[in-house]
Scaffold this active site. Structure first.
Site, PDB file in Angstrom:
ATOM      1  CB  SER A   7      -0.872   0.008   1.254  1.00  0.00           C
ATOM      2  OG  SER A   7      -1.401   1.312   1.438  1.00  0.00           O
ATOM      3  CG  HIS A  32      -3.749  -2.078  -1.054  1.00  0.00           C
ATOM      4  ND1 HIS A  32      -4.752  -3.007  -1.227  1.00  0.00           N
ATOM      5  CD2 HIS A  32      -4.141  -1.291  -0.020  1.00  0.00           C
ATOM      6  CE1 HIS A  32      -5.707  -2.795  -0.331  1.00  0.00           C
ATOM      7  NE2 HIS A  32      -5.360  -1.750   0.404  1.00  0.00           N
ATOM      8  CG  ASP A  34      -5.134   1.779   1.491  1.00  0.00           C
ATOM      9  OD1 ASP A  34      -6.021   0.902   1.511  1.00  0.00           O
ATOM     10  OD2 ASP A  34      -3.949   1.565   1.812  1.00  0.00           O
ATOM     11  CG  MET A  36      -8.791   6.154   3.282  1.00  0.00           C
ATOM     12  SD  MET A  36      -7.878   6.261   4.830  1.00  0.00           S
ATOM     13  CE  MET A  36      -6.830   4.805   4.691  1.00  0.00           C
ATOM     14  CG  HIS A  65      -9.092  -0.990   0.546  1.00  0.00           C
ATOM     15  ND1 HIS A  65      -8.376  -1.079   1.721  1.00  0.00           N
ATOM     16  CD2 HIS A  65     -10.399  -1.196   0.898  1.00  0.00           C
ATOM     17  CE1 HIS A  65      -9.200  -1.319   2.729  1.00  0.00           C
ATOM     18  NE2 HIS A  65     -10.433  -1.377   2.259  1.00  0.00           N
ATOM     19  CG  MET A  67     -11.296   1.916   3.167  1.00  0.00           C
ATOM     20  SD  MET A  67      -9.672   2.030   3.917  1.00  0.00           S
ATOM     21  CE  MET A  67      -8.684   2.279   2.446  1.00  0.00           C
ATOM     22  CG  MET A 136     -10.818  -4.000   6.335  1.00  0.00           C
ATOM     23  SD  MET A 136      -9.384  -3.467   5.373  1.00  0.00           S
ATOM     24  CE  MET A 136      -8.506  -2.410   6.541  1.00  0.00           C
ATOM     25  CG  ASP A 174      -5.457  -3.455   4.015  1.00  0.00           C
ATOM     26  OD1 ASP A 174      -4.381  -3.078   4.497  1.00  0.00           O
ATOM     27  OD2 ASP A 174      -6.204  -2.734   3.332  1.00  0.00           O
TER      28      ASP A 174
HETATM   29  C1  DX5 Z   1      -5.893   0.919   6.317  1.00  0.00           C
HETATM   30  C2  DX5 Z   1      -5.504   0.619   4.894  1.00  0.00           C
HETATM   31  C3  DX5 Z   1      -4.300  -0.214   4.756  1.00  0.00           C
HETATM   32  C4  DX5 Z   1      -3.046   0.374   5.313  1.00  0.00           C
HETATM   33  C5  DX5 Z   1      -2.173  -0.732   5.771  1.00  0.00           C
HETATM   34  O1  DX5 Z   1      -7.106   1.576   6.350  1.00  0.00           O
HETATM   35  O2  DX5 Z   1      -6.567  -0.029   4.234  1.00  0.00           O
HETATM   36  O3  DX5 Z   1      -4.114  -0.628   3.410  1.00  0.00           O
HETATM   37  O4  DX5 Z   1      -2.345   1.149   4.403  1.00  0.00           O
HETATM   38  O5  DX5 Z   1      -1.093  -0.153   6.401  1.00  0.00           O
HETATM   39  P1  DX5 Z   1      -0.231  -0.924   7.476  1.00  0.00           P
HETATM   40  O6  DX5 Z   1       0.446  -2.062   6.778  1.00  0.00           O
HETATM   41  O7  DX5 Z   1       0.699   0.120   7.948  1.00  0.00           O
HETATM   42  O8  DX5 Z   1      -1.173  -1.409   8.567  1.00  0.00           O
HETATM   43 ZN    ZN Z   2      -6.173  -1.008   2.230  1.00  0.00          ZN
END
Ligand code: DX5
Ligand code: ZN
Length: 215
Positions: A7, A32, A34, A36, A65, A67, A136, A174
């Site tokens: 990620s 990956h 993320d 948000m 991903h 969110m 998750m 994840d």
């Molecule tokens: C969290 C994300 C993850 C995050 C993982 O909301 O979906 O993908 O980047 O990061 P680490 O490996 O630092 O937990």
């Molecule tokens: Zn993620």
């Protein structure tokens, strides 16, 4: 062999191109991304325009991903930005099956993510329609959180359901996955691990990515 999907959440965002190229050198199987929105999760990152800019840099599949609240509003944007796999949260859309079908209608692979407190039963009736389940292993929103131990049992149960029903679904986890706990988590039955901070907080992103590949 487990696949690795680093990620970029914890990457140097001012040098994203170089960071992605380092992941490529390290042998990443996916990138990956993320996304948000500050509503579904208490943090805001980036959206489709950034993914579109990153797309020409590498051939590695983009694992997006989402969110975000009501992701059905933006599926087309992420497809056009170049997503190869779009994962939506079961908790974020009222009509999960409809949203899954929309992603597939564009010829893109579809995943469904579950927050730690969401039971596996919530996706029982969509398992025939999806390519991936994302368990998750932290509450989504931030990198660098601690792995929630009870998620190991959740992964094992998901593996059992997939094997018993003979489904063609990948299991991804994840959050909170690091070099020192990855093996025991993978052994619960994973196909893909997402790793953020453990790669980007290290001194050598290429070597660290390779180390996950060699687990
Ligand atoms: C969290 C994300 C993850 C995050 C993982 O909301 O979906 O993908 O980047 O990061 P680490 O490996 O630092 O937990
Ligand atoms: Zn993620």
């Amino acid at each position: 062999m487990v696949k690795i999907s680093p990620s970029i959440l914890s990457a140097d965002l001012a040098n994203l191109k170089e960071e992605v190229l380092k992941l490529e050198k390290g042998g990443a199987d996916y990138i990956h991304l993320d996304v948000m929105d500050g509503i579904f999760v208490p943090n805001i990152t980036f959206g489709a325009p950034l993914i579109k800019k990153l797309r020409p840099i590498t051939q590695i599949p983009f694992d997006v991903h989402l969110m975000i609240d009501r992701p059905e509003r933006y599926i087309k944007d992420f497809v056009e930005a170049g997503a190869d796999l779009i994962t939506i949260h079961a908790e974020s859309t009222l009509h999960l099956h409809r949203t899954i079908e929309e992603v597939k209608s564009y010829g893109v692979r579809v995943g469904v993510a579950l927050n730690p407190a969401t039971p596996l039963g919530n996706i029982e009736y969509v398992l025939d329609y999806i390519d991936l389940v994302l368990i998750m292993t932290v509450n989504p929103g931030f990198g660098g959180q601690k792995f929630i131990t009870s998620m190991k049992d959740k992964i094992k149960r998901m593996r059992k359901i997939i094997d018993e029903r003979n489904l063609n679904i990948l299991i991804q986890a994840d959050g909170g996955i690091k070099l020192d706990n990855a093996k025991e988590i993978i052994d619960c039955g994973l196909d893909i691990i997402v790793v953020g901070s453990d790669i980007f907080k290290s001194n050598d992103v290429v070597e660290r990515t390779k180390m996950f590949k060699n687990l």
